[in-house]
Write a protein that holds these residues in place. Sequence first.
Motif, PDB file in Angstrom:
ATOM      1  N   LEU A 133      56.564  31.862  23.949  1.00 31.87           N
ATOM      2  CA  LEU A 133      57.402  31.660  22.765  1.00 31.87           C
ATOM      3  C   LEU A 133      56.572  31.656  21.488  1.00 31.87           C
ATOM      4  CD1 LEU A 133      60.211  31.006  21.568  1.00 31.87           C
ATOM      5  CD2 LEU A 133      59.601  28.594  21.766  1.00 31.87           C
ATOM      6  N   ASN A 134      55.321  31.196  21.572  1.00 33.31           N
ATOM      7  CA  ASN A 134      54.487  31.116  20.382  1.00 33.31           C
ATOM      8  C   ASN A 134      54.156  32.495  19.818  1.00 33.31           C
ATOM      9  OD1 ASN A 134      54.410  28.331  20.852  1.00 33.31           O
ATOM     10  ND2 ASN A 134      52.609  28.527  22.156  1.00 33.31           N
ATOM     11  N   VAL A 135      54.216  33.515  20.682  1.00 34.81           N
ATOM     12  CA  VAL A 135      54.059  34.900  20.233  1.00 34.81           C
ATOM     13  C   VAL A 135      55.420  35.478  19.854  1.00 34.81           C
ATOM     14  CG1 VAL A 135      53.380  37.230  20.924  1.00 34.81           C
ATOM     15  CG2 VAL A 135      51.993  35.269  21.629  1.00 34.81           C
ATOM     16  N   ALA A 136      56.413  35.244  20.722  1.00 35.05           N
ATOM     17  CA  ALA A 136      57.747  35.804  20.483  1.00 35.05           C
ATOM     18  C   ALA A 136      58.404  35.232  19.237  1.00 35.05           C
ATOM     19  CB  ALA A 136      58.638  35.544  21.706  1.00 35.05           C
ATOM     20  N   ILE A 137      58.001  34.013  18.839  1.00 34.82           N
ATOM     21  CA  ILE A 137      58.648  33.380  17.688  1.00 34.82           C
ATOM     22  C   ILE A 137      58.382  34.142  16.392  1.00 34.82           C
ATOM     23  CG2 ILE A 137      56.742  31.856  16.989  1.00 34.82           C
ATOM     24  CD1 ILE A 137      60.468  30.861  17.255  1.00 34.82           C
ATOM     25  N   ILE A 138      57.354  34.979  16.381  1.00 34.00           N
ATOM     26  CA  ILE A 138      57.060  35.750  15.164  1.00 34.00           C
ATOM     27  C   ILE A 138      58.179  36.760  14.889  1.00 34.00           C
ATOM     28  CG2 ILE A 138      55.410  37.300  14.034  1.00 34.00           C
ATOM     29  CD1 ILE A 138      53.215  35.915  15.717  1.00 34.00           C
ATOM     30  N   ALA A 141      48.164  37.482  25.302  1.00 38.42           N
ATOM     31  CA  ALA A 141      47.841  38.920  25.330  1.00 38.42           C
ATOM     32  C   ALA A 141      48.940  39.739  25.996  1.00 38.42           C
ATOM     33  CB  ALA A 141      46.512  39.121  26.052  1.00 38.42           C
ATOM     34  N   LEU A 142      49.335  39.352  27.232  1.00 35.55           N
ATOM     35  CA  LEU A 142      50.362  40.118  27.939  1.00 35.55           C
ATOM     36  C   LEU A 142      51.718  39.985  27.260  1.00 35.55           C
ATOM     37  CD1 LEU A 142      51.249  41.856  30.321  1.00 35.55           C
ATOM     38  CD2 LEU A 142      51.539  39.749  31.664  1.00 35.55           C
ATOM     39  N   ALA A 143      52.059  38.766  26.838  1.00 35.34           N
ATOM     40  CA  ALA A 143      53.352  38.571  26.175  1.00 35.34           C
ATOM     41  C   ALA A 143      53.447  39.389  24.892  1.00 35.34           C
ATOM     42  CB  ALA A 143      53.566  37.091  25.880  1.00 35.34           C
ATOM     43  N   ALA A 144      52.356  39.444  24.136  1.00 33.18           N
ATOM     44  CA  ALA A 144      52.366  40.235  22.905  1.00 33.18           C
ATOM     45  C   ALA A 144      52.614  41.712  23.211  1.00 33.18           C
ATOM     46  CB  ALA A 144      51.041  40.068  22.159  1.00 33.18           C
ATOM     47  N   SER A 145      51.955  42.222  24.251  1.00 37.85           N
ATOM     48  CA  SER A 145      52.162  43.624  24.642  1.00 37.85           C
ATOM     49  C   SER A 145      53.587  43.851  25.137  1.00 37.85           C
ATOM     50  CB  SER A 145      51.161  44.005  25.739  1.00 37.85           C
ATOM     51  OG  SER A 145      49.832  43.901  25.263  1.00 37.85           O
ATOM     52  N   MET A 146      54.122  42.876  25.882  1.00 38.28           N
ATOM     53  CA  MET A 146      55.494  43.006  26.381  1.00 38.28           C
ATOM     54  C   MET A 146      56.504  42.961  25.244  1.00 38.28           C
ATOM     55  SD  MET A 146      55.277  40.618  29.823  1.00 38.28           S
ATOM     56  CE  MET A 146      57.013  40.821  30.246  1.00 38.28           C
ATOM     57  N   VAL A 147      56.233  42.127  24.232  1.00 41.14           N
ATOM     58  CA  VAL A 147      57.133  42.063  23.083  1.00 41.14           C
ATOM     59  C   VAL A 147      57.173  43.408  22.363  1.00 41.14           C
ATOM     60  CG1 VAL A 147      57.410  41.080  20.774  1.00 41.14           C
ATOM     61  CG2 VAL A 147      56.972  39.576  22.722  1.00 41.14           C
ATOM     62  N   VAL A 148      56.010  44.031  22.231  1.00 40.33           N
ATOM     63  CA  VAL A 148      55.951  45.343  21.576  1.00 40.33           C
ATOM     64  C   VAL A 148      56.649  46.403  22.427  1.00 40.33           C
ATOM     65  CG1 VAL A 148      54.400  47.185  20.820  1.00 40.33           C
ATOM     66  CG2 VAL A 148      53.855  44.804  20.279  1.00 40.33           C
ATOM     67  N   ALA A 149      56.451  46.344  23.753  1.00 41.98           N
ATOM     68  CA  ALA A 149      56.993  47.368  24.647  1.00 41.98           C
ATOM     69  C   ALA A 149      58.481  47.181  24.941  1.00 41.98           C
ATOM     70  CB  ALA A 149      56.208  47.369  25.958  1.00 41.98           C
ATOM     71  N   GLY A 179      63.464  41.322  26.182  1.00 43.21           N
ATOM     72  CA  GLY A 179      63.047  41.901  27.455  1.00 43.21           C
ATOM     73  C   GLY A 179      61.912  41.122  28.083  1.00 43.21           C
ATOM     74  N   MET A 180      61.007  40.609  27.255  1.00 40.79           N
ATOM     75  CA  MET A 180      59.885  39.835  27.777  1.00 40.79           C
ATOM     76  C   MET A 180      60.366  38.582  28.500  1.00 40.79           C
ATOM     77  SD  MET A 180      57.899  36.925  27.056  1.00 40.79           S
ATOM     78  CE  MET A 180      58.076  36.607  25.294  1.00 40.79           C
ATOM     79  N   PHE A 181      61.302  37.848  27.904  1.00 38.73           N
ATOM     80  CA  PHE A 181      61.808  36.632  28.537  1.00 38.73           C
ATOM     81  C   PHE A 181      62.602  36.941  29.817  1.00 38.73           C
ATOM     82  CE2 PHE A 181      61.379  34.590  24.236  1.00 38.73           C
ATOM     83  CZ  PHE A 181      60.522  33.578  24.649  1.00 38.73           C
ATOM     84  N   ILE A 182      63.370  38.010  29.798  1.00 35.71           N
ATOM     85  CA  ILE A 182      64.170  38.376  30.978  1.00 35.71           C
ATOM     86  C   ILE A 182      63.258  38.727  32.154  1.00 35.71           C
ATOM     87  CG2 ILE A 182      65.762  40.108  31.907  1.00 35.71           C
ATOM     88  CD1 ILE A 182      67.030  40.205  29.071  1.00 35.71           C
ATOM     89  N   ILE A 183      62.227  39.518  31.905  1.00 34.36           N
ATOM     90  CA  ILE A 183      61.294  39.900  32.963  1.00 34.36           C
ATOM     91  C   ILE A 183      60.577  38.671  33.523  1.00 34.36           C
ATOM     92  CG2 ILE A 183      59.165  41.165  33.467  1.00 34.36           C
ATOM     93  CD1 ILE A 183      60.104  43.251  31.374  1.00 34.36           C
TER      94      ILE A 183
END
Length: 412
Positions: free
Chosen positions: A31-36, A154-162, A167-171
């Motif tokens: 969430l700390n990455v996704a919150i941006i 690192a992975l969450a940031a890449s998943m947010v971009v992709a 989608g990141m939270f669902i996966i």
Amino acid sequence: MEMFASKKRKMTISGLLFIGMVLSFFDRVALNVAIIPMGDEFNLTSSQTGLAISIFFISYSLMQPLGGWMTDKFGARVMITVSLLSWSLFTLATGFVWSFVTLLLFRFVFGIGEGPFYPASMSTIRDNFPENERGRANSFFLSAQNIGGILGTALAASMVVAFGWRGMFIIAGIVGILVSIGFWFILKPKESGETTITTQKRKKVPLKLLLKIENIWKLVSFKFLSNIINYGLISWMPIYLVKEKGVDIVAAGGLMAIPYVVGFFMFNVSGWVLDKYMVGREKYLAAAGAILSAIFLYLMSNATSVGMFITFLTLNSVALSFFGTVLYTIVIKYAPQELTGSASGLVTFAGQIAGAVSPVAIGFIITLFNGSYNAAFWFLVFAALAGVFVALSIKNHSKKPIKEVDNKTAVI
């Protein structure tokens, strides 16, 4: 005589708990990455951002004493599986939020679901590992936080971009649900002649003795102060790098992974040091970590480049690993075994209260000082210095750690 799990069984249990902690930390740190991007979509202020991060810790902390009690009552296997399944469902649900209010709601129930996992894991270690192995077993389990932090940045940031933040939270939620099913079957007790603490009838101890444990309030206080630092850094540093240092979100996630990598190794080193050289003197390792943390936090606030900042953040991660390991090692070594879940739950409760306080407090401080982070760093420095004095006040123990529980007091 107490018998413990076989070597193969202990390795299996350690591996499972490690995976569970990785998922736990990924789901909360992501969430700390996704919150941006979420903040941009929902037009969140700094104070709202802090509240969105903190709301999980409010419910999570409230569940710690209850989760510990439920572990002592229903067993670690049941509570670990139920906890992992429920928090994974709420992680998945976070991918469908449509407003700031629904984000707060889903993060709140997510904290309720994750609450029992930590005390149940502590009881599992206590039940299956002899006293002279618990420091290493505990530090290996705790080091999974760093792997979860690596993936959660690192992975969450890449998943947010992709895939977008939804989608990141669902996966992540789907993965957790599948793992929880595996936990239930793999943690099933072996039907053999092997006898462990979990198969023995435990002596019942009044829960009121939990509040009479000699060092319990000092451990609670130290955990609160250490998590003020830990969750203050976890929650705000990705935002700080993006908004104050001009680093893009993927690069910020990669940079934040560096301290987690180093912390992973140091958690395991500190566990080995505790078992080999610090028996009965654990508090000195905690105090040393707190002093170093205060120094590196000050240096972070004055860093003139991203490289210097990440260097000091990494060194601070080393310091945090020292006093992070000590607390639960003291609990699982010296607490009455009948109260291990409850004791670890109470200590964790204090830590998660800090997790609720720190992000909100830092967000308020940043707003109060017109967007400046300097006062926020000083807030963390003072927490570290206070932790030094609390750690040194903890009473030492002899090599014979567990005293018989009576109707007067219990000793940690």
